[in-house]
Design a protein around this motif. Structure first.
Motif, PDB file in Angstrom:
ATOM      1  N   THR A  43      -2.042   5.222  10.508  1.00  0.00           N
ATOM      2  CA  THR A  43      -2.230   4.581   9.089  1.00  0.00           C
ATOM      3  C   THR A  43      -1.430   3.370   9.031  1.00  0.00           C
ATOM      4  O   THR A  43      -1.093   3.052   7.946  1.00  0.00           O
ATOM      5  CB  THR A  43      -2.106   5.463   7.893  1.00  0.00           C
ATOM      6  OG1 THR A  43      -0.627   6.339   8.172  1.00  0.00           O
ATOM      7  CG2 THR A  43      -2.916   6.586   7.911  1.00  0.00           C
TER       8      THR A  43
ATOM      9  N   ASP B 241      -0.670  10.960   1.069  1.00  0.00           N
ATOM     10  CA  ASP B 241      -1.415  10.378   0.058  1.00  0.00           C
ATOM     11  C   ASP B 241      -0.634   9.124  -0.589  1.00  0.00           C
ATOM     12  O   ASP B 241      -0.821   8.109  -0.967  1.00  0.00           O
ATOM     13  CB  ASP B 241      -2.003  11.464  -1.028  1.00  0.00           C
ATOM     14  CG  ASP B 241      -2.946  12.350  -0.568  1.00  0.00           C
ATOM     15  OD1 ASP B 241      -3.452  11.697   0.612  1.00  0.00           O
ATOM     16  OD2 ASP B 241      -3.178  13.166  -0.963  1.00  0.00           O
TER      17      ASP B 241
ATOM     18  N   HIS C 215      -0.208   6.387   1.754  1.00  0.00           N
ATOM     19  CA  HIS C 215      -1.524   5.373   1.773  1.00  0.00           C
ATOM     20  C   HIS C 215      -1.402   4.466   0.618  1.00  0.00           C
ATOM     21  O   HIS C 215      -1.915   3.401   0.600  1.00  0.00           O
ATOM     22  CB  HIS C 215      -2.612   6.552   1.873  1.00  0.00           C
ATOM     23  CG  HIS C 215      -4.067   5.812   1.600  1.00  0.00           C
ATOM     24  ND1 HIS C 215      -4.608   5.005   2.570  1.00  0.00           N
ATOM     25  CD2 HIS C 215      -4.989   5.859   0.678  1.00  0.00           C
ATOM     26  CE1 HIS C 215      -5.688   4.457   2.408  1.00  0.00           C
ATOM     27  NE2 HIS C 215      -5.934   4.899   1.048  1.00  0.00           N
ATOM     28  N   GLN C 216      -1.312   5.142  -0.550  1.00  0.00           N
ATOM     29  CA  GLN C 216      -1.102   4.336  -1.810  1.00  0.00           C
ATOM     30  C   GLN C 216      -0.082   3.197  -1.835  1.00  0.00           C
ATOM     31  O   GLN C 216      -0.786   2.050  -2.080  1.00  0.00           O
ATOM     32  CB  GLN C 216      -0.529   5.156  -3.134  1.00  0.00           C
ATOM     33  CG  GLN C 216      -1.746   6.079  -3.537  1.00  0.00           C
ATOM     34  CD  GLN C 216      -3.075   5.455  -4.073  1.00  0.00           C
ATOM     35  OE1 GLN C 216      -3.038   4.092  -4.552  1.00  0.00           O
ATOM     36  NE2 GLN C 216      -4.223   5.983  -3.984  1.00  0.00           N
TER      37      GLN C 216
ATOM     38  N   ARG D 205       0.795   1.621   1.192  1.00  0.00           N
ATOM     39  CA  ARG D 205       0.284   0.567   2.029  1.00  0.00           C
ATOM     40  C   ARG D 205      -0.956  -0.152   1.169  1.00  0.00           C
ATOM     41  O   ARG D 205      -1.191  -1.419   1.430  1.00  0.00           O
ATOM     42  CB  ARG D 205      -0.032   1.637   3.282  1.00  0.00           C
ATOM     43  CG  ARG D 205       1.054   1.825   4.187  1.00  0.00           C
ATOM     44  CD  ARG D 205       0.857   2.513   5.575  1.00  0.00           C
ATOM     45  NE  ARG D 205       1.858   2.509   6.483  1.00  0.00           N
ATOM     46  CZ  ARG D 205       2.190   3.787   6.677  1.00  0.00           C
ATOM     47  NH1 ARG D 205       1.444   4.836   6.236  1.00  0.00           N
ATOM     48  NH2 ARG D 205       3.494   3.878   7.495  1.00  0.00           N
ATOM     49  N   THR D 206      -1.746   0.624   0.851  1.00  0.00           N
ATOM     50  CA  THR D 206      -3.021   0.121   0.070  1.00  0.00           C
ATOM     51  C   THR D 206      -2.487  -0.936  -1.128  1.00  0.00           C
ATOM     52  O   THR D 206      -3.162  -2.218  -0.870  1.00  0.00           O
ATOM     53  CB  THR D 206      -4.013   1.257  -0.529  1.00  0.00           C
ATOM     54  OG1 THR D 206      -4.222   1.996   0.708  1.00  0.00           O
ATOM     55  CG2 THR D 206      -5.153   0.598  -1.016  1.00  0.00           C
TER      56      THR D 206
END
Length: 144
Positions: free
Chosen positions: A30, A68, A71-72, A74-75
């Motif tokens: 990721t 999670d 991921h948040q 990076r997004t």
């Protein structure tokens, strides 16, 4: 007594199966393609606490919740948000505890005030004891 021990031994596999069956959160695949953005994300993730592990940053935790949160981060970095904005969003969502460096607010001021108060109390007790000891020594010398 033997029946109780037997029942406990028989229930052990049930307790083991009740553990979380989800695999650890993925980390390697990721990562962001831009090394500068990934370094920025990693730096931010090291300052955020995993709410499940509590002693690890989200960068180091294998908990699904930490995955999670990574991921948040990076997004949102890819979407153009600044690390400060992302941190503020995570604090709003999960509370002050998510940050390793909380800001002074209505809810966090005791984190900063209590250690200072404890230090003042300890210093006061030490000074009082030392003062008494010196006074006792001076009284003993005066009597002799």
């Amino acid at each position: 007594m033997r029946v109780l021990a037997f029942l406990l031994v028989m229930l052990m596999p049930v307790a083991a199966n009740a553990q979380q069956a989800m695999p650890p959160a993925p980390y390697a695949y990721t990562q962001l393609e831009d090394p500068a953005l990934e370094a920025e994300a990693r730096e931010l993730m090291l300052t955020l606490r995993c709410l499940k592990c509590q002693s690890q940053s989200i960068a180091d935790s294998d908990a699904p919740m930490a995955g999670d949160m990574r991921h948040q981060v990076r997004t949102r970095l890819l979407a153009g948000q600044e690390p400060g904005e992302i941190r503020a969003w995570l604090v709003d969502r999960y509370g002050d505890y998510v940050s390793y460096s909380p800001e002074v607010s209505e809810t966090t001021w005791p984190l900063f005030a209590v250690p200072l108060l404890l230090l003042a109390v300890v210093l006061g007790v030490l000074l009082r004891r030392l003062g008494r000891r010196r006074a006792d020594e001076a009284d003993a010398e005066a009597e002799a």
